[in-house]
Design a protein around this motif. Structure first.
Motif, mmCIF file in Angstrom:
data_model
loop_
_atom_site.group_PDB
_atom_site.id
_atom_site.type_symbol
_atom_site.label_atom_id
_atom_site.label_comp_id
_atom_site.label_asym_id
_atom_site.label_seq_id
_atom_site.Cartn_x
_atom_site.Cartn_y
_atom_site.Cartn_z
ATOM 1 N N PRO A 72 -10.906 15.946 -70.641
ATOM 2 C CA PRO A 72 -12.281 15.788 -71.119
ATOM 3 C C PRO A 72 -12.992 17.139 -71.215
ATOM 4 O O PRO A 72 -12.449 18.170 -70.835
ATOM 5 N N LEU A 73 -14.223 17.108 -71.724
ATOM 6 C CA LEU A 73 -14.936 18.348 -72.027
ATOM 7 C C LEU A 73 -16.031 18.644 -71.015
ATOM 8 O O LEU A 73 -16.515 17.753 -70.334
ATOM 9 N N VAL A 74 -16.417 19.912 -70.921
ATOM 10 C CA VAL A 74 -17.551 20.288 -70.081
ATOM 11 C C VAL A 74 -18.841 19.832 -70.768
ATOM 12 O O VAL A 74 -18.862 19.618 -71.977
ATOM 13 N N PRO A 75 -19.934 19.678 -69.979
ATOM 14 C CA PRO A 75 -21.151 19.064 -70.539
ATOM 15 C C PRO A 75 -21.686 19.766 -71.788
ATOM 16 O O PRO A 75 -22.187 19.107 -72.697
ATOM 17 N N ALA A 76 -21.571 21.104 -71.836
ATOM 18 C CA ALA A 76 -22.148 21.820 -72.974
ATOM 19 C C ALA A 76 -21.511 21.382 -74.287
ATOM 20 O O ALA A 76 -22.113 21.466 -75.354
ATOM 21 N N LEU A 77 -20.260 20.906 -74.215
ATOM 22 C CA LEU A 77 -19.567 20.511 -75.440
ATOM 23 C C LEU A 77 -19.829 19.053 -75.797
ATOM 24 O O LEU A 77 -19.328 18.556 -76.788
ATOM 25 N N ASN A 78 -20.605 18.379 -74.933
ATOM 26 C CA ASN A 78 -20.800 16.957 -75.112
ATOM 27 C C ASN A 78 -21.959 16.666 -76.045
ATOM 28 O O ASN A 78 -23.041 16.331 -75.613
ATOM 29 N N SER A 79 -21.736 16.787 -77.325
ATOM 30 C CA SER A 79 -22.835 16.592 -78.248
ATOM 31 C C SER A 79 -22.272 16.151 -79.578
ATOM 32 O O SER A 79 -21.218 16.617 -79.997
ATOM 33 N N TRP A 87 -26.944 22.777 -82.862
ATOM 34 C CA TRP A 87 -26.334 22.460 -81.562
ATOM 35 C C TRP A 87 -26.672 23.542 -80.536
ATOM 36 O O TRP A 87 -27.006 23.242 -79.380
ATOM 37 N N GLU A 130 -29.266 25.334 -80.387
ATOM 38 C CA GLU A 130 -30.658 25.167 -79.952
ATOM 39 C C GLU A 130 -30.729 24.108 -78.851
ATOM 40 O O GLU A 130 -31.410 24.300 -77.839
ATOM 41 N N ARG A 131 -30.005 23.019 -79.029
ATOM 42 C CA ARG A 131 -30.069 21.938 -78.039
ATOM 43 C C ARG A 131 -29.382 22.331 -76.729
ATOM 44 O O ARG A 131 -29.801 21.946 -75.656
ATOM 45 N N ALA A 132 -28.287 23.089 -76.848
ATOM 46 C CA ALA A 132 -27.512 23.396 -75.650
ATOM 47 C C ALA A 132 -28.039 24.616 -74.906
ATOM 48 O O ALA A 132 -28.059 24.646 -73.690
ATOM 49 N N TRP A 133 -28.463 25.624 -75.635
ATOM 50 C CA TRP A 133 -28.798 26.889 -75.002
ATOM 51 C C TRP A 133 -30.257 27.288 -75.181
ATOM 52 O O TRP A 133 -30.674 28.342 -74.712
ATOM 53 N N GLY A 134 -31.026 26.508 -75.929
ATOM 54 C CA GLY A 134 -32.435 26.821 -76.059
ATOM 55 C C GLY A 134 -32.758 27.842 -77.128
ATOM 56 O O GLY A 134 -33.880 28.321 -77.204
ATOM 57 N N VAL A 189 -27.945 19.052 -70.269
ATOM 58 C CA VAL A 189 -27.380 19.950 -71.266
ATOM 59 C C VAL A 189 -27.292 19.199 -72.592
ATOM 60 O O VAL A 189 -26.868 18.042 -72.610
ATOM 61 N N ASN A 190 -27.701 19.826 -73.658
ATOM 62 C CA ASN A 190 -27.729 19.219 -74.992
ATOM 63 C C ASN A 190 -28.854 18.204 -75.182
ATOM 64 O O ASN A 190 -28.967 17.616 -76.248
ATOM 65 N N TYR A 250 -34.948 23.276 -71.515
ATOM 66 C CA TYR A 250 -33.510 23.076 -71.624
ATOM 67 C C TYR A 250 -32.861 23.276 -70.269
ATOM 68 O O TYR A 250 -33.216 24.204 -69.545
#
Lengths: 311, 516
Positions: free
Chosen positions: A126-133, A239, A241-245, B279-280, B291
C-alpha cells in the motif's frame, strides 16, 4: 485470488511478455533487413501476445497491491512500456502503416522492462498517506500516457535524424553526377506537402522509411502527447496544493517536468520557425527525449526531493 | 563650424541610432527565433535550479556546501545559483520571454480578429491551385453553387458567395490560430495569477500542541512564515483549537494516516467549523487554508523552585539528524527548557522516548524498537547552570552549554518528579502530541487554475485543427454546368489530398441533388 498468487501471476506474465517482445525484436529486425512479410507478421503477432501478457502482469500487480498499480517506479515502468507498445501498434503500424521501425521501439520497451526488473522492483504494497489522493491517479495516469507517447516520438526522432543524415549523404554523392540544380535527396516522388507519402508510395531507398514520413510521425506523436503532458502538470499542481500546501514549489520533479514541457514547446515552435524545421527541430525533440528520461528516472533515483518516495 | 555641427547633427544622429537600436531590439523580440532561444534558456536555467540545492527546498544542503566547499558556495551564491527562480538573470530571462510573447501575440491577435471578421477572399485562377478538380453536373451554375454552399456549410466551412452567384470562397480551421492565441494569452493570465497570489498571500507553519488554541497572526508563526510583498499584515485572526492529533501506522511501520481534529473560531471567538485536517485534505476558513504537514511529541513539564512554579506547560520536542535508512520512529526526540530568569541561569535538555520499550530494546539489543504509540514514556534529562547565551540566535530546542556547567542528570517517567538541587524540582506531568500545519493564503489560485484550463482549451485546437481554403466556381456547359473546385491546405497537406477528393464528390452530389 490471494495477494500472493496475484503477485506470482504478475511476475510470470512479466517474463512471458519479456520473452515475447525479445523474439518480436528479432523478427522485426529480420523483416527490416530482408523484407520478408512472414517475419513482420510474426513480430506483430508476438508483440500483440506480449502486450496481452504485459497487461495481465499490470492487472495482477494491481490485485496483489489492492490498488491501482501506479504507485512506484516499477509500476510506472510497467505501465509506461505497455503504453509505448500500444501506441506503437496503434499509431505507427495501424494508423500510419509504417512497418519497419518496430524493432527499435520494442528494443526501448525491453530496456525499460529490464531496468524495471533489475533496479526498480519492489513488492506490491500500500501507499503512504501523501500518495493517497484521486488527483494522484489522474496526475500519474496522464503523465504515464504522455511519457509513453513522448518516448515513442523520441525514438522516431532518432530514426529520423539517422535517416535524414543518410539521405543528405546520398544527395551529396549524387549531386555532382546529376548536376547541381537537381536535388536528388528529395526526388520528385517525395512531394513533401503534396502527395500522400507513405512507405508504400515511395520506392524503397535504404531500410528505414523516408525521413519525411518519420519526421511527420514523430511530430504528430509529440503534438498528441504535449497537451496530455500539460494536463499532467496541471493535475500534479492541483495535487501538490492539496498535499503540500502549494501548487508549485520548484521541487526537482516539478522543475524537470517543466523543463521537458519547455523543450517540447520549443520543438513545436521550432517547426513553425523558418530555418528551424527539420533537423534542428528534431535535435530539440531529441533533447526533450533526454529530458523526459531525466524527469522519469534521474529525479527519482538521484536527486533528493519530495518525489523521492516514489522510488 | 565644427561646434555647430556637433550641436545640430549629433543629437539627431543619437536619436536615430537609439531609435534604430530600439527598433532592432523590438524586431528581434518579435521574431520566433528569439522567443525560441529564450524559451530554451529558461529551460536551461530551470535545470540549474534542480541540480544546485535551492533556498527553501534544501537549506541544509546549502549550509553543507558553505561548510565543505566555501569557495564554490560563494561563487554559486554570487551567481544566484542557490535561488535560481528568484535570481536577477532568471527574472530577466522570463521577463524578456514575456515581452517577446506579448510582441508576438498582439499583432497576431489583431490579424486574427481581422481575419475572423472578414469573409474568405475570392480567388481568380483555380486551376493553379495545388488541389484542383473539375466535375460536370446536370444543373445550371447557380443551382450547383447553392448546392455546393450547403455542402460546405455542413462541413463547417465559412462560405462567401461574391457577385453573380456563380462562385464562392470558403475556409475553415480558424480554431487553430484562435486556440494558439488563447493558449498564449492564458500564459500571461497564469503568470498574473501567480504574481498576485504570491504577492498578496503568505505561507507559514503553525506548531500546535493538543488542547491548545493557536491564533492565525504574524507572531504565532515564530518566524516560520513567508509573506508576500503586498500582503500588508492582513492576517485572518482565525483561532485553531487542536482537539486531538492521531497518527496511525501499518504493522510494517509504514504510515497510514495523520489526522488533526480541530475546532476553528473567528477572531471574535465565534465557532466557525469543526474540521479534520489530513494529508491531501486541507481545511479552509476565511480564505486561509490549513494543511497537515507534520507532527511530534510535546511533554508537559513543570519546574518549581521552593514550591513555586517557574515553568509550566508543554514543550515541543524535535527530531534532528535522522540518519538515512533509519525510520524516524526509531529516533528519540529532543527538547529544552530554559530558565532564563534564574541567576545563574539554568537549562535542562531532555531526550524523550515516547515508548519506553524503545529505550529498553536499545539497551538490551542495540536496536530501537519502532515507537508508534505513547507507552510509559520516559525522558532522560541533563541540567546545566551558567549562561544560556540567549542573546545569540539559537534554536529553541538546542542548548548552548559552552558557558554552562552540568549540575545533574537522570531519568524521568511520566508523572514523576526529579530534584535538581538548589530547591529546583522538575516534573514530567503528561505526554501530548503536537501537530504542524502549513497555513497559507493564495488568492491567485483560482485565477491560476482558470488560466491553466484555458491553456488546455486553447492547446487542443491549436495542435489538432487544420486550416483549409476552398473555392468553387461554376460555368454553364450545355444544360448543366462545369464545377471547378480549388483547394489549399495550410497544414498537413498530405491528409488534405483524400479530404479534398471526398469534398469534391460531396459537392458533385450536392449540386446534382438540387437538380430536376
Amino acid at each position: 485470488m490471494s495477494g500472493g498468487a496475484a503477485a506470482r501471476i504478475s511476475t510470470d506474465a512479466f517474463t512471458v511478455a519479456f520473452v515475447a517482445y525479445l523474439v518480436a525484436v528479432l523478427a522485426a529486425f529480420h523483416h527490416l533487413a530482408f523484407r520478408r512479410r512472414s517475419a513482420w507478421t510474426l513480430s506483430i503477432a508476438l508483440t500483440g501476445a506480449g502486450a496481452l501478457a504485459h497487461l495481465v502482469s499490470v492487472v495482477a500487480r494491481g490485485i496483489a497491491a489492492g490498488r491501482i498499480p501506479l504507485g512506484n517506479m516499477y509500476e510506472y515502468s510497467l505501465a509506461l512500456s505497455l503504453l509505448v507498445v500500444l501506441a506503437y501498434l496503434g499509431l505507427v503500424e495501424w494508423r500510419a502503416g509504417v512497418r519497419t521501425v518496430g524493432g527499435f521501439v520494442l528494443a526501448f520497451v525491453l530496456l525499460t522492462l529490464a531496468v524495471a526488473a533489475l533496479f526498480l522492483h519492489v513488492g506490491p504494497a500500500p501507499l503512504v498517506p501523501a500518495l493517497n489522493s484521486y488527483w494522484r491517479q489522474v496526475h500519474v495516469g496522464s503523465m504515464i500516457v504522455s511519457s509513453a507517447l513522448l518516448a515513442l516520438g523520441g525514438i522516431l526522432t532518432i530514426l529520423y535524424l539517422v535517416k535524414e543524415a543518410g539521405e543528405r549523404r546520398r544527395a551529396a554523392r549524387l549531386r555532382p553526377i546529376a548536376g547541381a540544380g537537381v536535388d536528388l535527396g528529395t526526388v520528385p516522388e517525395l512531394q513533401l506537402d503534396g502527395g500522400t507519402v507513405t512507405e508504400a508510395s515511395v520506392p524503397r531507398r535504404g531500410i528505414l522509411p523516408p525521413a519525411e514520413v518519420l519526421d511527420r510521425l514523430a511530430h504528430r506523436t509529440i503534438a498528441f502527447a504535449f497537451p496530455i503532458w500539460t494536463f499532467g502538470i496541471i493535475t500534479g499542481a492541483i495535487w501538490a496544493e492539496r498535499a503540500w500546501g502549494r501548487y508549485w514549489g520548484w521541487d526537482p520533479k516539478e522543475t524537470w517536468s517543466f523543463v521537458t514541457w519547455v523543450i517540447f514547446a520549443g520543438y513545436l515552435h521550432a517547426r513553425a520557425t523558418a530555418g528551424w524545421s527539420g533537423r534542428r527541430a528534431a535535435v530539440i525533440a531529441l533533447v526533450g527525449f533526454v529530458s523526459l528520461l531525466v524527469t522519469y528516472y534521474a529525479v527519482n533515483l538521484w536527486i533528493v526531493g519530495l518525489h523521492s518516495y516514489a522510488t | 563650424m565644427a561646434d555647430a555641427r556637433t550641436h545640430t547633427v549629433t543629437p539627431r544622429w543619437w536619436a536615430a541610432s537609439v531609435g534604430r537600436s530600439v527598433a532592432f531590439v523590438w524586431r528581434s523580440l518579435r521574431s520566433m527565433r528569439t522567443a525560441l532561444v529564450l524559451l530554451l534558456l529558461v529551460g536551461l536555467g530551470a535545470v540549474a535550479g534542480s541540480l544546485v540545492p535551492q533556498v527553501g527546498v534544501a537549506d541544509a544542503r546549502i549550509a553543507a556546501t558553505f561548510r565543505d566547499h566555501p569557495l564554490r558556495a560563494r561563487i554559486f551564491d554570487q551567481l544566484g545559483l542557490f535561488d535560481v527562480y528568484g535570481s536577477w538573470w532568471f527574472t530577466l530571462l522570463y521577463t524578456l520571454l514575456l515581452v517577446s510573447l506579448v510582441a508576438c501575440i498582439v499583432p497576431r491577435t489583431r490579424a486574427f480578429v481581422r481575419n475572423a471578421l472578414a469573409k474568405p477572399a475570392p480567388a481568380r485562377d483555380l486551376g493553379a491551385m495545388r488541389h484542383y478538380a473539375e466535375v460536370v453536373v446536370p444543373v445550371p451554375p447557380e443551382r450547383a453553387i447553392s448546392g455546393a454552399r450547403r455542402a460546405l456549410r455542413r462541413r463547417l466551412f465559412r462560405v462567401r458567395a461574391p457577385g453573380d452567384g456563380r462562385a464562392l470562397a470558403a475556409d475553415k480551421g480558424l480554431a487553430r490560430e484562435g486556440g494558439s492565441l488563447l493558449f498564449h494569452w492564458a500564459i500571461l493570465l497564469l503568470l498574473a495569477g501567480v504574481a498576485w497570489g504570491k504577492g498578496t498571500g503568505f505561507s507559514g507553519q503553525a506548531v500546535i500542541v493538543e488542547g491548545e488554541t493557536w491564533t492565525e497572526a504574524h507572531a504565532s508563526y515564530d518566524g516560520q512564515i513567508r509573506e508576500g510583498r503586498y500582503f500588508g499584515e492582513h492576517h485572518s485572526g482565525v483561532q485553531v483549537r487542536v482537539d486531538d492529533f492521531e497518527a496511525s501506522y501499518r504493522m510494517t511501520g509504514q504510515p497510514r494516516d495523520f489526522v488533526t481534529r480541530a475546532t476553528l473560531f473567528d477572531q471574535d471567538g465565534r465557532l466557525l467549523d469543526r474540521v479534520e485536517i489530513r494529508v491531501n485534505h486541507p481545511a479552509e476558513a476565511e480564505g486561509v487554508r490549513f494543511y497537515q504537514f507534520g507532527y511530534g511529541w510535546a511533554p508537559v513539564i513543570r519546574v518549581e523552585r521552593e514550591g513555586e512554579a517557574i515553568f509550566d506547560g508543554p514543550v515541543v520536542c524535535e527530531q534532528r539528524d535522522v540518519p538515512d535508512g533509519v525510520s524516524p520512529l526509531q529516533v528519540p526526540w529532543r527538547c529544552v527548557v530554559k530558565l532564563a530568569s534564574l541567576r545563574p541561569q539554568v537549562g535542562i535538555a531532555f531526550e524523550l522516548w515516547p515508548d519506553s520499550r524503545g529505550l529498553l530494546s536499545l539497551l538490551e539489543t542495540g536496536q530501537v524498537m519502532p515507537m508508534i504509540v505513547a507507552y510509559a514514556p520516559v525522558m532522560t534529562w541533563e541540567a546545566y547552570e551558567g549562561d544560556l547565551r540567549a542573546e545569540l540566535v539559537q534554536s529553541a530546542s538546542t542548548l548552548d552549554t559552552t558557558a554552562m556547567r552540568r549540575i545533574g542528570s537522570g531519568v524521568l517517567g511520566a508523572g514523576e518528579t526529579a530534584d535538581l538541587g538548589r530547591g529546583i524540582t522538575v516534573s514530567f506531568l503528561e505526554l501530548r502530541r503536537y501537530t504542524v500545519l502549513t497555513v497559507a493564503r493564495d488568492r491567485g489560485m483560482r485565477i491560476v487554475l482558470l488560466a491553466a484550463i484555458l491553456m488546455l482549451i486553447g492547446l487542443l485546437p491549436a495542435l489538432s485543427s487544420t486550416r483549409r481554403k476552398v473555392w468553387v466556381s461554376a460555368e454553364p456547359d450545355g444544360a448543366g454546368a462545369v464545377l471547378k473546385v480549388g483547394g489549399f491546405a495550410l497544414q498537413r497537406g498530405s491528409r488534405f489530398e483524400e479530404e479534398f477528393a471526398r469534398l469534391v464528390r460531396d459537392l458533385e452530389r450536392a449540386a446534382a441533388g438540387v437538380g430536376p
